[in-house]
Design an enzyme around this catalytic site. Structure first.
Site, PDB file in Angstrom:
ATOM      1  N   ARG A  13       0.757  -1.356   0.180  1.00  0.00           N
ATOM      2  CA  ARG A  13       0.220   0.356  -0.169  1.00  0.00           C
ATOM      3  C   ARG A  13       0.777   1.307  -0.290  1.00  0.00           C
ATOM      4  NH1 ARG A  13      -3.532  -3.693   3.643  1.00  0.00           N
ATOM      5  NH2 ARG A  13      -1.803  -3.401   4.765  1.00  0.00           N
ATOM      6  N   GLY A  14       2.063   1.098   0.894  1.00  0.00           N
ATOM      7  CA  GLY A  14       3.219   2.729   0.881  1.00  0.00           C
ATOM      8  C   GLY A  14       3.356   2.988  -0.900  1.00  0.00           C
ATOM      9  N   ASP A  63       7.469   2.728  -2.919  1.00  0.00           N
ATOM     10  CA  ASP A  63       7.588   4.182  -1.600  1.00  0.00           C
ATOM     11  C   ASP A  63       8.729   4.283  -0.997  1.00  0.00           C
ATOM     12  OD1 ASP A  63       7.996   1.584  -0.098  1.00  0.00           O
ATOM     13  OD2 ASP A  63       6.278   2.439   0.750  1.00  0.00           O
ATOM     14  N   ASP A  73      14.350  -0.988   1.345  1.00  0.00           N
ATOM     15  CA  ASP A  73      16.030  -0.883   2.782  1.00  0.00           C
ATOM     16  C   ASP A  73      15.870  -2.268   2.658  1.00  0.00           C
ATOM     17  OD1 ASP A  73      16.096  -0.360   5.308  1.00  0.00           O
ATOM     18  OD2 ASP A  73      14.288  -1.628   6.290  1.00  0.00           O
ATOM     19  N   THR A 104      12.363  -7.126  -0.507  1.00  0.00           N
ATOM     20  CA  THR A 104      10.539  -7.591  -1.837  1.00  0.00           C
ATOM     21  C   THR A 104      10.926  -6.597  -2.577  1.00  0.00           C
ATOM     22  OG1 THR A 104       9.814  -6.224   0.428  1.00  0.00           O
ATOM     23  CG2 THR A 104       8.409  -6.094  -1.371  1.00  0.00           C
ATOM     24  N   LEU A 105      11.419  -5.884  -3.528  1.00  0.00           N
ATOM     25  CA  LEU A 105      11.543  -5.479  -5.098  1.00  0.00           C
ATOM     26  C   LEU A 105      12.196  -6.317  -5.696  1.00  0.00           C
ATOM     27  CD1 LEU A 105      11.062  -3.094  -6.801  1.00  0.00           C
ATOM     28  CD2 LEU A 105      10.159  -3.333  -4.345  1.00  0.00           C
ATOM     29  N   LYS A 154      16.823   3.790   1.476  1.00  0.00           N
ATOM     30  CA  LYS A 154      17.707   3.908   2.454  1.00  0.00           C
ATOM     31  C   LYS A 154      18.763   2.861   1.973  1.00  0.00           C
ATOM     32  CE  LYS A 154      14.820   3.452   6.029  1.00  0.00           C
ATOM     33  NZ  LYS A 154      14.204   2.748   7.357  1.00  0.00           N
ATOM     34  N   ASP A 179       3.497   3.960   6.756  1.00  0.00           N
ATOM     35  CA  ASP A 179       2.867   3.737   7.574  1.00  0.00           C
ATOM     36  C   ASP A 179       3.391   3.247   9.162  1.00  0.00           C
ATOM     37  OD1 ASP A 179       3.742   0.913   6.803  1.00  0.00           O
ATOM     38  OD2 ASP A 179       2.224   0.518   8.430  1.00  0.00           O
TER      39      ASP A 179
HETATM   40  P1  IMP Z   1      12.381  -3.750   1.927  1.00  0.00           P
HETATM   41  O1  IMP Z   1      12.336  -5.893   2.021  1.00  0.00           O
HETATM   42  O2  IMP Z   1      13.362  -4.699   3.013  1.00  0.00           O
HETATM   43  O3  IMP Z   1      13.631  -3.219   1.237  1.00  0.00           O
HETATM   44  O4  IMP Z   1      11.603  -3.429   2.518  1.00  0.00           O
HETATM   45  C1  IMP Z   1      10.696  -2.616   1.757  1.00  0.00           C
HETATM   46  C2  IMP Z   1       9.241  -1.865   2.166  1.00  0.00           C
HETATM   47  O5  IMP Z   1       9.296  -2.064   3.933  1.00  0.00           O
HETATM   48  C3  IMP Z   1       8.657  -1.144   1.947  1.00  0.00           C
HETATM   49  O6  IMP Z   1       7.877  -1.337   0.954  1.00  0.00           O
HETATM   50  C4  IMP Z   1       7.800  -0.229   3.224  1.00  0.00           C
HETATM   51  O7  IMP Z   1       6.900  -1.034   3.022  1.00  0.00           O
HETATM   52  C5  IMP Z   1       8.111  -1.063   4.904  1.00  0.00           C
HETATM   53  N1  IMP Z   1       9.385  -0.033   5.336  1.00  0.00           N
HETATM   54  C6  IMP Z   1      10.530   0.411   4.982  1.00  0.00           C
HETATM   55  N2  IMP Z   1      11.314   1.304   5.586  1.00  0.00           N
HETATM   56  C7  IMP Z   1      10.487   1.950   6.276  1.00  0.00           C
HETATM   57  C8  IMP Z   1      10.124   3.016   7.368  1.00  0.00           C
HETATM   58  O8  IMP Z   1      11.206   3.870   7.542  1.00  0.00           O
HETATM   59  N3  IMP Z   1       8.964   3.366   7.870  1.00  0.00           N
HETATM   60  C9  IMP Z   1       7.216   2.905   6.968  1.00  0.00           C
HETATM   61  N4  IMP Z   1       7.990   1.645   6.392  1.00  0.00           N
HETATM   62  C10 IMP Z   1       9.436   0.712   5.773  1.00  0.00           C
HETATM   63 MG    MG Z   2       5.049  -0.704   1.149  1.00  0.00          MG
END
Ligand code: IMP
Ligand code: MG
Length: 187
Positions: free
Chosen positions: A46-47, A104, A107, A111-112, A135, A163
Site C-alpha cells: 500500500r505504501g 515507496d 530498505d 521486497t523489490l 535507504k 506507515d
Molecule cells: P525491504 O524489503 O526491506 O526493502 O522493505 C521494503 C518495505 O518495507 C517498504 O515497501 C515499506 O513498506 C517497508 N519499510 C521499510 N522501511 C520503512 C520505514 O522507514 N517506514 C515505513 N515502512 C518502511
Molecule cells: Mg510498502
C-alpha cells in the site's frame, strides 16, 4: 487509541513542497526516457499509492496503472523478515510492455528483489524501478534502481504512504520516528 504523530515525530525529513518538487523532476525525466513509448506503471501497495498517484500526473507519455500487493513487514515488526509474499497479483499480462515498478521505499531490498524476479519471468519489453526513498545503507540484496527520489540515512520514517502499524500514510510530508516516544495503536 492511535497516537498523534506530533507526539512521536523526531523531525520532518521532507516537506510536502520538497516531495512534490522532486516528483515533478522525476516525472520529466521519466517522460523524456520513455518518449515515443507506452508505459505500464506497477504500483506496489500500500505504501506506493501516494507516490504513484502524484507521479503519474507528471508523466506525459501514455500509461496504464496496475497494482500489486506484497507483504514483508508484519504489524509491529520493524525489520523485514526477508520473506516476501505476493498478496495481490497483477490483472493483466505484462508481456512486451515497458514496465515501471513504483515503490515507496527500498530498505533491505528483499521486497523489490522478489517482485523483480517474478515479473522478469513474464517477458516484459523492459522492467525498471522508481522508488521515492532509498535507504541504501540497509541493503541486503542488490536492487537495480533507475529512478530514486531521495537517498536517506537509516531513519524509520512515516507519512506520504509510509506507515507505522498501518497508520499515518495520509500525511503529505515524511517525518522520522522517535522510537522512544512511539506507542503502537491499542484496541
Ligand atoms: P525491504 O524489503 O526491506 O526493502 O522493505 C521494503 C518495505 O518495507 C517498504 O515497501 C515499506 O513498506 C517497508 N519499510 C521499510 N522501511 C520503512 C520505514 O522507514 N517506514 C515505513 N515502512 C518502511
Ligand atoms: Mg510498502
Amino acid at each position: 487509541m492511535v497516537q498523534a504523530w506530533q507526539d512521536f515525530i523526531d523531525f520532518t525529513l521532507f516537506s510536502e513542497e520538497q516531495i512534490q518538487a522532486r516528483i515533478r523532476e522525476l516525472g520529466e525525466q521519466i517522460s523524456r526516457d520513455y518518449a515515443g513509448k507506452e508505459l505500464l506503471v506497477v504500483c506496489i501497495l500500500r505504501g506506493g499509492v501516494m507516490f504513484t498517484t502524484d507521479l503519474i500526473k507528471q508523466i506525459t507519455v501514455p500509461l496504464a496503472v496496475e497494482f500489486m500487493a506484497v507483504s514483508s513487514y508484519g504489524v509491529g515488526a520493524r525489520k523485514s523478515e526477508g520473506e516476501v509474499r505476493i498478496t495481490l497479483d497483477l490483472n493483466t499480462s505484462i508481456a512486451k510492455k515497458h514496465v515501471l515498478i513504483v515503490e515507496d521505499i527500498i530498505d533491505s531490498g528483499h521486497t523489490l528483489a522478489s517482485v523483480i524476479e517474478l515479473l522478469k519471468t513474464r517477458d516484459p519489453a523492459s522492467l525498471y524501478v522508481c522508488t521515492l526513498l532509498d535507504k541504501y545503507s540497509r541493503r541486503e540484496v542488490e536492487v537495480p534502481i533507475r529512478y530514486a527520489g531521495f537517498p536517506i540515512e537509516n531513519h524509520f520514517v512515516f507519512g506520504y504512504g509510509l506507515d507505522m502499524d498501518e497508520y499515518y500514510r495520509n500525511l503529505p510530508f515524511i517525518g522520522t520516528v522517535n522510537l522512544d516516544k512511539y506507542v503502537p495503536p491499542s484496541g
